[in-house]
Each structure stands twice: as C-alpha cells, then as structure tokens.
Design a protein around this motif. Structure first.
Motif, mmCIF file in Angstrom:
data_model
loop_
_atom_site.group_PDB
_atom_site.id
_atom_site.type_symbol
_atom_site.label_atom_id
_atom_site.label_comp_id
_atom_site.label_asym_id
_atom_site.label_seq_id
_atom_site.Cartn_x
_atom_site.Cartn_y
_atom_site.Cartn_z
ATOM 1 N N ARG A 290 0.840 -1.185 0.000
ATOM 2 C CA ARG A 290 0.000 0.000 0.000
ATOM 3 C C ARG A 290 0.879 1.241 0.000
ATOM 4 O O ARG A 290 1.807 1.366 0.787
ATOM 5 N N TYR A 291 0.565 2.143 -0.903
ATOM 6 C CA TYR A 291 1.367 3.363 -1.010
ATOM 7 C C TYR A 291 0.929 4.368 0.047
ATOM 8 O O TYR A 291 -0.247 4.698 0.166
ATOM 9 N N PRO B 102 1.187 8.071 1.134
ATOM 10 C CA PRO B 102 1.665 9.370 0.652
ATOM 11 C C PRO B 102 2.313 10.182 1.768
ATOM 12 O O PRO B 102 1.931 10.039 2.928
ATOM 13 N N PRO B 103 3.318 11.017 1.415
ATOM 14 C CA PRO B 103 3.913 11.893 2.424
ATOM 15 C C PRO B 103 2.903 12.939 2.866
ATOM 16 O O PRO B 103 1.958 13.247 2.145
ATOM 17 N N VAL B 104 3.096 13.448 4.068
ATOM 18 C CA VAL B 104 2.210 14.508 4.558
ATOM 19 C C VAL B 104 2.734 15.841 4.040
ATOM 20 O O VAL B 104 3.922 16.127 4.144
ATOM 21 N N GLN B 105 1.834 16.637 3.480
ATOM 22 C CA GLN B 105 2.268 17.914 2.940
ATOM 23 C C GLN B 105 2.148 19.003 3.993
ATOM 24 O O GLN B 105 1.149 19.095 4.690
ATOM 25 N N GLU C 185 -0.819 5.599 -14.007
ATOM 26 C CA GLU C 185 -1.310 5.826 -12.641
ATOM 27 C C GLU C 185 -2.501 4.921 -12.331
ATOM 28 O O GLU C 185 -2.648 4.422 -11.216
ATOM 29 N N GLU D 147 -1.725 1.332 -11.315
ATOM 30 C CA GLU D 147 -1.275 1.303 -9.926
ATOM 31 C C GLU D 147 -2.473 1.292 -8.971
ATOM 32 O O GLU D 147 -2.514 0.545 -7.996
ATOM 33 N N VAL D 148 -3.465 2.141 -9.300
ATOM 34 C CA VAL D 148 -4.665 2.222 -8.465
ATOM 35 C C VAL D 148 -5.386 0.881 -8.442
ATOM 36 O O VAL D 148 -5.747 0.361 -7.387
ATOM 37 N N GLU E 162 -3.559 -1.825 -6.517
ATOM 38 C CA GLU E 162 -3.637 -1.683 -5.069
ATOM 39 C C GLU E 162 -5.037 -1.980 -4.551
ATOM 40 O O GLU E 162 -5.221 -2.559 -3.484
#
Lengths: 475, 126, 62
Positions: free
Chosen positions: B3-4, B6-9, B114, B117-118, B121
C-alpha cells in the motif's frame, strides 16, 4: 497538517460529514438550464458575427446534436457514478488520475469563467438601465459585478437547497420571458414584425461563405454550454440514478427550444452586423430585440429575464465549480484543506470562498469575448474527454457487469459523432482565436506535468476508487 | 502490492501549490492579452464616403439601424465593415492538431500508468 | 450626484456586507470544529451503503 494523513475507516459512516441529499429532479433541471439559459441572453450572438445569421442557426442545431450526445453519454455514466465532482469522478474511475485532474480543472475553469462572463453582462445591464432612466455620464459597473458574485457566493455558502430553489424560480421566469417575446413578435399572436427575409438577403446571407458556418460553431456551443453540470449535484440528489438522467434530458430539450426561439426573434429584428457584435453592438441580444419592438413592457420583461438569467447562471456556476474543486481537495489532488464540508450548512464552503477572488480577477480584468472563449475552450476539452470516457467505460465494464440507471442507445454512434463535432469546433476556435487555443492547451500541458511529477505523490492510490464496481476488464 | 503511503504535505507546501495553480491559470488568460496576441481581430475595412447602399444595406436593414440608434451610414460604418480574417496557414493548423492530439495522448498514457497502480492496489495483483 | 450614485455606494456596501458575513462565519467554523471533523467527507460512502453491485473477480482491499 495533521488531518491530511488521517485515515477514516470507510465503514464509519456515522462519523463522516458529507453533503446533504435534499434535491429533486426539478432542482437538477434548474441547475442545468439555469447555468445555460444565459447563453440565449448573451454570448451566442458572437456566432452571428463569425458567420452571419444563417450560420448561427446551423451552428445552433449542430451544437444541439453535440449536446444531445453529451447529455446521453453523461446520463449513462453519471447514473452509475453518482458522486460530487461529476465528470471528474467519472474520469478518475474510468481513465485515470491525470485525466481526472485535467477534467476537474476544465470544470472549474469553464464554470468560473462563465460566472465572470455573467457578472460582466450584469454590470452592463445595470449600466444600460441607468442610461435609460436618464443617468448621465455612465455608471461604475464594478460594484454591481462584485455584488453579484458576493451575493451568490453567500447564497451558495448557506446551503444547496435554498440556492437551487432560488435558481428554479428565476430560471423559470427567464424561460417564460423568451417564450413571451417570441409570441409577442411572431405572426402567431403578435404584430408579426419579423424581417428575416430582408435582413438576411444579399451580402447578409452568408457573409463569410461556408467557412463562416464552420467558424460559427465556436460560439454555437454557447447556446448550451454548462448543461453537463447537472452531474455535479450527484451527491446532493435524493435518487441520483433517476433524477440526473431525467433532469439532464429535460434540460437539453428546454434549451433546444429556447435557443431556436432566441435565434428566430433576434435574427428577425436586427441586422447581422449589429447582432454579431457582442461588445459594441448587441451585448444582450434579447434585450436589444425588446428595445427595437418599442414595447416598454417587453423591455422590462426581457431586462428582468436577462438579469435573472445571469444570476441563475452565475449561481449554478459557483455551485458546480466549488463541487469540482472540493472533490479534488477531498482526494488530495489539491491541498486537502479544500475538502472541508461546513458542519451546519453542509456545503463545500472553503472551495466556495477560494473561487470568489478568482472569479473577481477575471470579471474585473478581462473583456467578455475572451472570458467566454476561455470558458468555451475548457468546456470543449471536457466534451472531447467524454467520448473517450464512454468508449472506455463500455469496454472496461460491459453492460452486463454493472447496473446502470440509464443506458444510452446506439453506442458508439453518439460517442463518435461527439468526437467529430468536437474536432469541427476546435477548427472553428482556431479561426480567429488560435492564440488562445494554444495558450490554453499549453497551460493544461504544464499543469499535467506538474501533477504527474509532483502533486500526485500526495494522493492515496486505492482510496480514489470508491465505486463498488468489479475489477475493470483488461487490468 | 504494498500500500502506497503518501507523504504529509506541510501547510506551506499546500499554500505554494495553490499559488502555482493560480499563477498558471491567470497567466494562461492574461499573457495572450498582454502580448496583444489575443485573436478576435475584427477590423473595419474602410469605405470612402459610406452610404447605406455602398455598405450593402437594403431599406429594411436601414430602418432597423435607425431604430438601433444609427441615424446615418457613417455612424454604422465601423460595425458593418468589420470582418474577421479567416486566412490561415496550413502549417499553423498542423501545429494546432499536433499540440491537441499530443496533449491528449500524453495525458491518457500518464493516466494509464497511474490507473494501473490504483487498480493493482485496490483489487490486488492479478 | 443622482440616485444612481447612491445605488453604486449601496452596491459596494452590500458587497462588503456579504463578504463580511462569509468571512466571519468561516473564522467561527474553523475555530470551533476540528480539521478532522471538517474534512471527514468521503466520496461514495453513501453509494457503498445503498447500492449493492455484484462484485465479480477481485475484492475491495478495505
């Protein structure tokens, strides 16, 4: 920001705060027609300028075919993908994230530019009325432009039901005004002062020849632009699978009638050179037509019609643009801050607030035909996406795999005709507005690269796919 | 598939992203305007000593012009003779076609990468 | 100075009023509620509850 990595359990329905499901099919109609009807009160007549009156009529009907395809395709997909964001959400599920990001921006720009165009027209109208009542030296139009945008933003902020009920009433009045001027000027009931034969003879029949007909398609879209916005209400309609197709298809029929009547009245009263000049000539053609008849009752009625049509449209635009912006924020395509819902009014309030200054920049800073062209181009890119979307939808999920609320007939014929008409319209825009077309595409190319290589990293992958559908064929 | 996450912005990052988008979109509309490249160059083609006849207007049209507040041919001259210039070069048409088609092709290919990938997952690897 | 000039000022005034109403409520809401609560809307939550499509092949990961 702490909330952006928050992981809400999808089963915890009770805790999440969503938009409110309160709308019926009449609201869907009001949203669709309300946005578009202003197109009969202003803007469509640039098509006359680009090709003459006959060309504008042919463009009106060809665009009508285009939009019937749009409405059918949209109805099928949206009766299945019922979420705020409309075509954005469709693209996300059917084509992919980058396409969805682009489609979301098409929507926001098409609607925000249209909103700006409405505000400009409203300012002009107030100015004209002031002149008619004996005001000297012209009026500062800016306060009225700002007021229209602020008032409607406030209305939208306060809740969707009141917003669209307001739209229903003023749209109905604006529509009745068109029917009335048609009846009053046509030989059916009124004096029969239509002069089509003489006004459209000689050099005035096809001033640019056949090329003019092609060129007129550019603004021919304006008769209907925005009807596809009905899908934005998907998360707020009580039974989306039934109401959305019904409201959308009823809307396109209303518009076909209104567009043809408008052309008939205006082309029968004004020389094409005046009618086609929407900047110095007929800014609000139906209003000008009423002025020519010399009937003050008609002048008032069409003046009010123009006012209501611009308000209804700007209102619907704020509604739609903010839903699209909100949806993108909710998926982190845009900063997550925008994905907030007002706890009391249940509206995407931060998206609404953010788009106010954007609309003001364009309404106060750019000329009407440029704003309209920007809006049409964004719309056109969106229509180009639709046939691709439809073909992939049927391919990835054939009819027997998921249940659709509405299945459009004759697939893939509507998709192919829509694609063909879009190509014609690109060429039409290219004739006369080629620079904007390239600037616009350039913009979308740059933001696409920005999204793919930078912004997409903040998006959760599987969470974007929210529909309870089976795995797509071929993936 | 893993599971990807994401970084926190950061808040600043969010603000910068919004500014970038606004600048780009305002630029797309106003740069052509500022450079004077915006189309719609509808220019009057001057006619010496215009009369209604020489402007190709018949009596019915003249009557309507009068009602619209144009008492004589000279006052309506600019509006009547204004014409778009539809001449174009095939090269610029070809450039436009390439730009539009290229844009859509690029977008659909990136989207597809993209999208795979979705789906992987969401539904698991095949 | 005639009626229209007053109407102009009125329009500026009303614009400011609506703007102010929005901003005041916005600040009130953002300070009263938590970010988690405000951004808790999720796409498709209702669909998942009300519509039952037959899932064939593959299952949701959540």
């Amino acid at each position: 920001m702490a909330h952006s990595d928050m992981d809400v359990d999808h089963t915890a329905h009770g805790q999440s705060m969503g938009l409110l499901r309160v709308l019926g099919p009449a609201h869907v109609w009001a949203l669709g027609v309300g946005i578009v009807l202003v197109g009969e009160y202003m803007g469509w007549n640039f098509a006359v300028g680009k090709g003459g009156a006959y060309a504008a009529l042919i463009a009106c009907w060809f665009a009508g075919v285009l939009y019937s395809c749009v409405a059918m395709i949209d109805s099928e997909v949206t009766s299945t993908v019922a979420a705020a964001g409309g075509q954005y959400t469709q693209a996300k599920h059917i084509i992919g994230p980058l396409m969805a990001f682009n489609v979301g921006l098409y929507l926001v720009f098409a609607y925000t530019m249209l909103e700006a165009g409405n505000a400009i027209t409203l300012g002009f109208l107030v100015d004209t009325v002031a002149g008619m009542t004996g005001h000297e030296g012209g009026l500062d139009q800016r306060p009225f432009i700002v007021l229209a945008i602020m008032f409607l933003a406030w209305l939208n902020y306060r809740g969707v039901l009141a917003t669209l009920t307001f739209n229903l009433v003023i749209t109905a009045i604006a529509f009745v005004a068109i029917i009335t001027i048609f009846l009053a000027t046509s030989p059916l009931l009124g004096a029969g002062e239509m002069l089509h034969k003489d006004l459209m003879s000689g050099q005035a029949s096809l001033p640019y020849g056949w090329l003019g007909i092609l060129a007129a398609m550019h603004f021919g879209l304006w008769y209907y632009l925005g009807i596809e916005g009905t899908t934005q209400a998907a998360e707020e309609v009580r039974s989306p699978a039934r109401s959305l197709p019904f409201g959308t298809l009823a809307g396109i029929m209303t518009l076909l009638i209104a567009a043809t009547l408008t052309w008939y009245v205006c082309a029968g009263l004004m020389p094409w050179e005046y009618l086609g000049d929407g900047v110095n000539g007929a800014v609000a053609p139906l209003f000008s037509a009423a002025q020519i008849t010399g009937s003050s009752a008609l002048v008032w009625l069409l003046g009010i019609g123009t006012l209501f049509a611009t308000l209804a449209s700007a209102n619907g635009c704020i509604n739609d643009a903010s839903r699209a912006w909100f949806s993108m924020g909710r998926d982190h395509y845009l900063p997550a801050w925008f994905g907030a819902v007002h706890p009391v009014y249940r509206t995407p309030y931060r998206a609404i607030i953010f788009l106010v200054p954007i609309a003001l920049i364009f309404a106060l800073g750019a000329p009407l035909d440029q704003v309209i062209t920007f809006s049409i181009l964004s719309g056109l890119l969106g229509y180009t996406f639709m046939p691709i979307n439809m073909i992939m939808f049927r391919k990835k999920w054939p009819l027997d795999t998921i249940k659709r609320g509405y299945e459009h007939p004759l697939h893939p014929l509507p998709a192919i005709s829509l694609m063909a008409l879009c190509s014609v319209t690109y060429f039409a825009v290219f004739l006369g507005y080629g620079t904007q077309l390239i600037a616009m595409i350039g913009f979308y190319i740059v933001v696409s690269l920005w999204f793919h290589f930078w912004r997409y990293r903040f998006v959760k992958r599987a969470d974007q796919f929210t529909m309870p559908w089976p795995r797509p064929r071929g993936y | 598939m893993a599971r990807y996450i994401p970084p926190v912005q950061s808040k600043l990052g969010q603000v910068i992203d919004v500014i970038v988008l606004v600048v780009l979109s305002v630029g797309a509309l106003f740069v052509p305007l500022w450079l004077g490249l915006a189309g719609s160059a509808k220019l009057p083609v001057p006619v010496e000593n215009p009369t209604w006849e020489s402007l190709g207007q018949n009596p019915v049209m003249v009557a309507q012009w009068n009602k619209l507040g144009f008492p004589d041919a000279a006052s309506a001259h600019d509006m009547i003779t204004a014409r778009y210039d539809y001449s174009f070069s095939w090269i610029s048409l070809a450039v436009m076609v390439i730009v539009i088609v290229g844009y859509f092709v690029m977008m659909i290919r990136f989207s597809d990468i993209e999208y795979r990938e979705v789906i992987a997952e969401k539904f698991g690897e095949k | 100075m005639d009626t229209w000039n007053y109407i102009e000022y009125g329009a500026w005034g009303l614009s400011a009023l609506f703007g102010l109403l929005i901003v005041i409520d916005w600040i009130k809401i953002d300070t009263t509620y938590s970010e988690e609560m405000l951004t808790s809307s999720r796409e498709g939550v209702l669909e998942a509850m009300t519509e039952k499509h037959k899932l064939e092949g593959g299952d949701g990961t959540f």
